[in-house]
Design an enzyme around this catalytic site. Structure first.
Site, short mmCIF file in Angstrom:
data_model
loop_
_atom_site.label_atom_id
_atom_site.label_comp_id
_atom_site.label_asym_id
_atom_site.label_seq_id
_atom_site.Cartn_x
_atom_site.Cartn_y
_atom_site.Cartn_z
N GLY A 86 0.83 -1.21 0.00
CA GLY A 86 0.00 0.00 0.00
C GLY A 86 0.86 1.26 0.00
O GLY A 86 0.48 2.28 0.57
N LEU A 87 2.02 1.19 -0.64
CA LEU A 87 2.92 2.35 -0.67
C LEU A 87 2.72 3.22 -1.91
O LEU A 87 3.60 3.99 -2.28
CB LEU A 87 4.39 1.90 -0.58
CG LEU A 87 4.83 1.24 0.72
CD1 LEU A 87 6.29 0.83 0.67
CD2 LEU A 87 4.62 2.18 1.92
N GLY A 88 1.57 3.09 -2.53
CA GLY A 88 1.24 4.02 -3.61
C GLY A 88 1.74 3.62 -4.98
O GLY A 88 2.11 4.49 -5.78
N ALA A 114 -0.37 5.18 -7.98
CA ALA A 114 -0.06 6.58 -8.28
C ALA A 114 1.30 6.69 -8.95
O ALA A 114 1.46 7.40 -9.96
CB ALA A 114 -0.07 7.41 -7.00
N ALA A 115 2.28 5.96 -8.42
CA ALA A 115 3.64 6.06 -8.96
C ALA A 115 3.68 5.56 -10.41
O ALA A 115 4.33 6.17 -11.26
CB ALA A 115 4.62 5.26 -8.08
N ASP A 168 -1.85 11.04 -3.52
CA ASP A 168 -0.64 10.22 -3.66
C ASP A 168 0.18 10.60 -4.91
O ASP A 168 1.37 10.35 -4.98
CB ASP A 168 -0.96 8.72 -3.65
CG ASP A 168 -2.26 8.37 -4.38
OD1 ASP A 168 -2.85 9.28 -5.00
OD2 ASP A 168 -2.66 7.21 -4.34
#
Ligand code: MEV
Length: 301
Positions: free
Chosen positions: A87-89, A92-93, A134
């Site tokens: 769940g570290l994005g 979005a990245a 994010d």
């Protein structure tokens, strides 16, 4: 060939409320998702994305890019991720890195705000309801104050923060957690709106505490934010256990980070207490994730 890397994120305060226009504070982490774009040897786009079963963000980013710039040439796109599935994005990245890589590969230009706006179109298309918070740190890096309503981005600092990250071992699902809160808001509009307003006040105070490096106060505000997230029903027993173990062993404060329903918690910890908090998180069955929070200088590279 063009290679672009974008950092992942951790939400520090303000999750869920930010979807309804309130502010939040978010940090980049020093782990990246990399996108490599080259021309395709065939007539179709080729997408090679190991460990990334959900390619909707990549495909939508390509569609939106083609629409905006009227580019038809097929491409070969490869991804490589250090973000795992904590769940570290990564969505979005990958969105930001895909768009930026396409823009550079075809010799075009977007400034950071334009890149945010285009990336946000992708997020809205794929995810429906979402604030786009994010995307900000994937683009700008550091720690950012983000206003959900008018998408205002304010850079707070570019230095590492004394934050630790614990993974609960449970996979959180952002879309269903956002839906859960949406339904609660439909049924208890006044009560939920009041919680959001209170969270927004905490975020404003936390912004000042962060700028003053007043960690005792910042930690206390994180704890209050966690209480409201529990009221919203998005925390889990496992997250609560990791959070309370961190607090008991001397963290300034601890809370879940992101949509909840699993994924990660964060704890604000002094150097002296770090070892004890790591032990406590592990003893509760959590996994300590080795990341530095707030350092991805300049964001996308
Ligand atoms: C998810 O990491 C954070 C939420 O606020 C959703 C969003 O802002 O898009 C729950």
């Amino acid at each position: 060939m063009v290679t672009i890397s974008a950092p992942g994120k951790l939400m520090l305060l303000g999750e869920h409320a930010v979807v309804y226009g309130y502010p939040c504070i978010v940090s980049a982490v020093d782990k990246y998702l990399t996108v490599v774009v080259d021309s395709s040897k065939g007539k179709q786009d080729e997408i090679i994305s190991p460990g990334f079963s959900d390619t909707r963000f990549i495909k939508e980013a390509i569609n939106i890019f083609r629409d905006k710039f009227s580019v038809k040439d097929p491409i070969n796109l490869k991804t490589e991720s250090e973000l795992g599935s904590f769940g570290l994005g990564s969505s979005a990245a990958v969105t930001v890195a895909t768009l930026k890589a396409l823009v550079e590969f075809f010799g075009l230009h977007l400034d950071k705000t334009e890149l945010f706006n285009l990336s946000y179109e992708v997020v809205k298309k794929v995810q429906g309801l979402g604030s786009g918070f994010d995307l900000t740190v994937s683009i700008w890096g550091g720690t950012i104050y983000f206003e959900g309503k008018n998408k205002k981005v304010e850079n707070l600092c570019q230095e590492p923060l004394p934050l630790m990250v614990g993974f609960s071992g449970e996979k959180g699902d952002t879309v269903s957690m956002v839906k859960l809160v949406k339904e609660k808001r439909q049924n208890y509009r006044k009560g939920i709106e009041k919680i959001f307003e209170n969270i927004a006040q905490l975020v404003e105070k936390a912004k000042v505490a962060l700028l003053e490096k007043d960690w005792t106060r910042f930690g206390m505000l994180m704890n209050y934010n966690q209480d409201y997230l529990e009221d919203l029903g998005v925390s889990t027993k496992k997250l609560n256990n990791l959070i309370s173990a961190s607090r008991k062993t001397g963290a300034y404060g601890a809370k879940l980070s992101g949509a909840g329903g699993g994924d990660c918690m964060i704890a604000l910890v002094s150097k002296e207490k770090k070892r004890a908090v790591i032990k406590a998180i592990k003893a509760e069955g959590g996994e300590v994730i080795e990341v530095t929070v707030g350092t991805a200088k300049g964001g996308i590279i």
